[in-house]
Design an enzyme around this catalytic site. Structure first.
Site, mmCIF file in Angstrom:
data_model
loop_
_atom_site.group_PDB
_atom_site.id
_atom_site.type_symbol
_atom_site.label_atom_id
_atom_site.label_comp_id
_atom_site.label_asym_id
_atom_site.label_seq_id
_atom_site.Cartn_x
_atom_site.Cartn_y
_atom_site.Cartn_z
ATOM 1 N N ARG A 123 10.505 11.744 31.448
ATOM 2 C CA ARG A 123 10.757 13.005 30.750
ATOM 3 C C ARG A 123 9.555 13.387 29.889
ATOM 4 O O ARG A 123 8.946 12.530 29.261
ATOM 5 C CB ARG A 123 12.017 12.869 29.886
ATOM 6 C CG ARG A 123 13.281 13.085 30.678
ATOM 7 C CD ARG A 123 14.543 12.775 29.938
ATOM 8 N NE ARG A 123 14.613 13.220 28.549
ATOM 9 C CZ ARG A 123 15.663 13.036 27.773
ATOM 10 N NH1 ARG A 123 16.740 12.428 28.251
ATOM 11 N NH2 ARG A 123 15.666 13.448 26.529
ATOM 12 N N LYS A 177 23.147 6.390 25.481
ATOM 13 C CA LYS A 177 24.293 7.291 25.709
ATOM 14 C C LYS A 177 24.459 7.600 27.193
ATOM 15 O O LYS A 177 25.543 7.480 27.750
ATOM 16 C CB LYS A 177 24.122 8.621 24.931
ATOM 17 C CG LYS A 177 23.987 8.456 23.426
ATOM 18 C CD LYS A 177 23.913 9.793 22.721
ATOM 19 C CE LYS A 177 22.726 10.654 23.089
ATOM 20 N NZ LYS A 177 21.420 10.086 22.701
ATOM 21 N N ARG A 235 25.451 17.723 17.572
ATOM 22 C CA ARG A 235 24.334 17.085 16.852
ATOM 23 C C ARG A 235 24.162 17.635 15.460
ATOM 24 O O ARG A 235 23.280 17.182 14.724
ATOM 25 C CB ARG A 235 23.016 17.329 17.574
ATOM 26 C CG ARG A 235 22.859 16.459 18.756
ATOM 27 C CD ARG A 235 21.512 16.643 19.376
ATOM 28 N NE ARG A 235 21.658 16.242 20.733
ATOM 29 C CZ ARG A 235 20.776 15.573 21.427
ATOM 30 N NH1 ARG A 235 19.617 15.273 20.899
ATOM 31 N NH2 ARG A 235 21.027 15.227 22.649
ATOM 32 N N ARG A 293 11.335 4.474 29.938
ATOM 33 C CA ARG A 293 12.460 5.086 30.668
ATOM 34 C C ARG A 293 11.983 5.917 31.870
ATOM 35 O O ARG A 293 11.026 6.675 31.787
ATOM 36 C CB ARG A 293 13.261 5.994 29.737
ATOM 37 C CG ARG A 293 14.323 6.797 30.495
ATOM 38 C CD ARG A 293 15.335 7.400 29.607
ATOM 39 N NE ARG A 293 14.786 8.386 28.701
ATOM 40 C CZ ARG A 293 15.517 9.077 27.841
ATOM 41 N NH1 ARG A 293 16.814 8.866 27.780
ATOM 42 N NH2 ARG A 293 14.961 9.951 27.037
ATOM 43 N N ARG A 300 12.184 13.858 17.561
ATOM 44 C CA ARG A 300 13.594 13.740 17.968
ATOM 45 C C ARG A 300 14.304 12.687 17.119
ATOM 46 O O ARG A 300 15.437 12.881 16.681
ATOM 47 C CB ARG A 300 13.685 13.372 19.452
ATOM 48 C CG ARG A 300 13.347 14.539 20.366
ATOM 49 C CD ARG A 300 12.892 14.067 21.743
ATOM 50 N NE ARG A 300 13.865 13.297 22.461
ATOM 51 C CZ ARG A 300 13.557 12.296 23.315
ATOM 52 N NH1 ARG A 300 12.302 11.955 23.525
ATOM 53 N NH2 ARG A 300 14.515 11.658 23.932
HETATM 54 P P1 AP5 Z 1 19.443 6.361 27.799
HETATM 55 O O1 AP5 Z 1 20.798 5.960 28.252
HETATM 56 O O2 AP5 Z 1 18.677 7.301 28.642
HETATM 57 O O3 AP5 Z 1 19.478 6.889 26.279
HETATM 58 P P2 AP5 Z 1 20.146 8.187 25.630
HETATM 59 O O4 AP5 Z 1 20.920 7.725 24.436
HETATM 60 O O5 AP5 Z 1 20.862 8.991 26.664
HETATM 61 O O6 AP5 Z 1 18.858 8.912 25.059
HETATM 62 P P3 AP5 Z 1 18.281 10.379 25.317
HETATM 63 O O7 AP5 Z 1 16.791 10.286 25.063
HETATM 64 O O8 AP5 Z 1 18.737 10.943 26.609
HETATM 65 O O9 AP5 Z 1 18.883 11.183 24.157
HETATM 66 P P4 AP5 Z 1 18.309 12.525 23.655
HETATM 67 O O10 AP5 Z 1 19.288 12.866 22.632
HETATM 68 O O11 AP5 Z 1 16.907 12.529 23.215
HETATM 69 O O12 AP5 Z 1 18.186 13.450 24.918
HETATM 70 P P5 AP5 Z 1 19.143 14.527 25.507
HETATM 71 O O13 AP5 Z 1 18.905 14.560 26.946
HETATM 72 O O14 AP5 Z 1 20.525 14.342 25.011
HETATM 73 O O15 AP5 Z 1 18.599 4.998 27.580
HETATM 74 C C1 AP5 Z 1 17.264 5.032 27.139
HETATM 75 C C2 AP5 Z 1 16.453 3.911 27.809
HETATM 76 O O16 AP5 Z 1 16.912 2.648 27.344
HETATM 77 C C3 AP5 Z 1 16.601 3.860 29.342
HETATM 78 O O17 AP5 Z 1 15.370 3.485 29.894
HETATM 79 C C4 AP5 Z 1 17.670 2.781 29.592
HETATM 80 O O18 AP5 Z 1 17.516 2.133 30.846
HETATM 81 C C5 AP5 Z 1 17.388 1.823 28.422
HETATM 82 N N1 AP5 Z 1 18.590 1.145 27.936
HETATM 83 C C6 AP5 Z 1 19.838 1.696 27.763
HETATM 84 N N2 AP5 Z 1 20.675 0.779 27.231
HETATM 85 C C7 AP5 Z 1 19.940 -0.362 27.045
HETATM 86 C C8 AP5 Z 1 20.266 -1.655 26.519
HETATM 87 N N3 AP5 Z 1 21.493 -1.963 26.072
HETATM 88 N N4 AP5 Z 1 19.269 -2.582 26.461
HETATM 89 C C9 AP5 Z 1 18.011 -2.293 26.909
HETATM 90 N N5 AP5 Z 1 17.643 -1.096 27.434
HETATM 91 C C10 AP5 Z 1 18.610 -0.126 27.493
HETATM 92 O O19 AP5 Z 1 18.575 15.882 24.833
HETATM 93 C C11 AP5 Z 1 17.305 16.381 25.205
HETATM 94 C C12 AP5 Z 1 16.988 17.633 24.416
HETATM 95 O O20 AP5 Z 1 17.965 18.663 24.688
HETATM 96 C C13 AP5 Z 1 17.022 17.500 22.885
HETATM 97 O O21 AP5 Z 1 15.818 16.953 22.362
HETATM 98 C C14 AP5 Z 1 17.232 18.969 22.461
HETATM 99 O O22 AP5 Z 1 16.048 19.714 22.606
HETATM 100 C C15 AP5 Z 1 18.215 19.459 23.522
HETATM 101 N N6 AP5 Z 1 19.619 19.235 23.115
HETATM 102 C C16 AP5 Z 1 20.516 18.411 23.712
HETATM 103 N N7 AP5 Z 1 21.698 18.452 23.070
HETATM 104 C C17 AP5 Z 1 21.550 19.320 22.041
HETATM 105 C C18 AP5 Z 1 22.414 19.761 21.004
HETATM 106 N N8 AP5 Z 1 23.679 19.305 20.897
HETATM 107 N N9 AP5 Z 1 21.934 20.662 20.110
HETATM 108 C C19 AP5 Z 1 20.681 21.144 20.213
HETATM 109 N N10 AP5 Z 1 19.797 20.757 21.159
HETATM 110 C C20 AP5 Z 1 20.223 19.840 22.064
HETATM 111 MG MG MG Z 2 20.521 10.864 27.622
#
Ligand code: AP5
Ligand code: MG
Length: 221
Positions: free
Chosen positions: A161, A13, A89, A128, A172
Site C-alpha cells: 500500500r 484488524k 474512527r 505488509r 496515521r
Molecule cells: P492488518 O491486518 O493489515 O492490519 P490492520 O489493522 O487492518 O491495519 P490497516 O493499516 O489496514 O489499518 P488502517 O487503519 O491504516 O487502514 P485502513 O485500510 O483501515 O495487519 C498488518 C500487518 O501485520 C500485515 O502484514 C499482517 O500480516 C501482520 N499481522 C497481523 N496480525 C499479526 C500478528 N498477530 N503477528 C504478527 N504479524 C501480524 O484505512 C486506510 C485509509 O482509509 C485511512 O488512512 C483513511 O485515509 C481512510 N479511512 C478508513 N476508514 C476511515 C474512517 N473511518 N474515517 C476516515 N477515514 C478513513
Molecule cells: Mg486493514
C-alpha cells in the site's frame, strides 16, 4: 449481531476480521477497503479520496458516515449483521453510527480493541503485502505467502500500500493514538468494550477474540 474491531494501523484488524466474519456469520466491512475501491473509480471524489489516503489523512466524517451507513443498510448486511473494521474512527462517526443504526432498530452489540504497542505496528506495516483481487493480507516475516508475490488463496499479485511507506505511516499512527483512541471511553461507558492483546501469534489472537466476543454478547440487555 453487529460488531466493531478497533485497533491502530497494523494491529491486525483486516487479518482477524476475515476469520471473525466466518466464525460469527457476519459481513466484514472495511472502510479502508471501500475507500481504496472508490479511489480507483476515476471520479472527482475518487481522486480526492486517493490523495487523502496517500497522505495518511482521514476522509471527512460526512463522506465517511454516508458511505459506510449506506453500505451496511443493504438487506443482506441488515439480516446477517456486520463486523466493522476501521469505522468509526472519530467520536462524530461513532455517534452517527449509533443514530443511524437506532433509526433502523439496530445497535452495536460488542466492540473489541486490538491492543498492540506502537513500535511493533511500524515494523508490521513495513512488511505488509496485500492481494490485488480480494485484499488478503500477508507479511514477509510473520505471514509470508507460499509463492513470493502471489496470493495463496486466489493467485493474484501482491502489492504494498502507498500509505505503508514514508511519512503517511507516522501520521496515521498519530491520528489513532491522539484521536481514535478516545472511542475506547465512548464504548466503555456503554459497557460494550473488550480488549484483546494483539501482540501474539495470529491464531492465538483469533482464539482470544472469539472468546472475548462470546463473553461480551450474552451480557447485552
Ligand atoms: P492488518 O491486518 O493489515 O492490519 P490492520 O489493522 O487492518 O491495519 P490497516 O493499516 O489496514 O489499518 P488502517 O487503519 O491504516 O487502514 P485502513 O485500510 O483501515 O495487519 C498488518 C500487518 O501485520 C500485515 O502484514 C499482517 O500480516 C501482520 N499481522 C497481523 N496480525 C499479526 C500478528 N498477530 N503477528 C504478527 N504479524 C501480524 O484505512 C486506510 C485509509 O482509509 C485511512 O488512512 C483513511 O485515509 C481512510 N479511512 C478508513 N476508514 C476511515 C474512517 N473511518 N474515517 C476516515 N477515514 C478513513
Ligand atoms: Mg486493514
Amino acid at each position: 449481531m453487529n460488531l466493531i474491531l478497533i485497533g491502530a494501523q497494523g494491529s491486525g484488524k483486516g487479518t482477524q476480521a476475515k476469520e471473525l466474519a466466518k466464525a460469527f456469520g457476519v459481513h466484514h466491512v472495511s472502510s479502508g477497503d471501500l475507500f481504496r475501491q472508490a479511489a480507483e473509480d476515476g471520479s472527482e471524489v475518487g481522486t480526492q479520496i486517493k490523495a487523502l489516503l496517500d497522505r495518511g489523512e482521514l476522509v471527512p466524517d460526512e463522506l465517511t458516515v454516508k458511505m459506510v451507513l449506506s453500505h451496511i443498510s443493504a438487506p443482506a448486511l441488515v439480516h446477517d449483521g456486520v463486523l466493522l473494521d476501521g469505522f468509526p474512527r472519530t467520536l462524530a462517526q461513532a455517534q452517527a453510527l449509533d443514530d443511524g443504526l437506532s433509526r433502523e432498530g439496530r445497535s452495536i452489540d460488542c466492540v473489541v480493541y486490538l491492543d498492540v504497542p506502537r513500535d511493533i505496528l511500524v515494523h508490521r506495516l513495513s512488511g505488509r503485502y496485500i492481494c490485488k483481487a480480494h485484499q488478503h493480507v500477508y507479511n514477509i516475516e510473520s505471514n509470508p505467502p507460499k509463492v513470493a508475490g502471489k496470493c495463496d488463496l486466489d493467485g493474484s499479485d501482491l502489492y504494498q500500500r502507498t500509505d505503508d511507506q514514508g511519512p503517511a505511516v507516522q501520521k496515521r499512527l498519530d491520528t489513532f493514538f491522539n484521536e481514535t483512541i478516545q472511542l475506547l471511553d465512548y464504548y466503555r461507558q456503554q459497557q460494550k468494550l473488550r480488549t484483546v492483546n494483539g501482540n501474539q501469534g495470529i491464531d492465538q489472537v483469533t482464539a482470544n477474540l472469539v472468546d472475548s466476543i462470546r463473553d461480551c454478547l450474552p451480557q447485552k440487555g
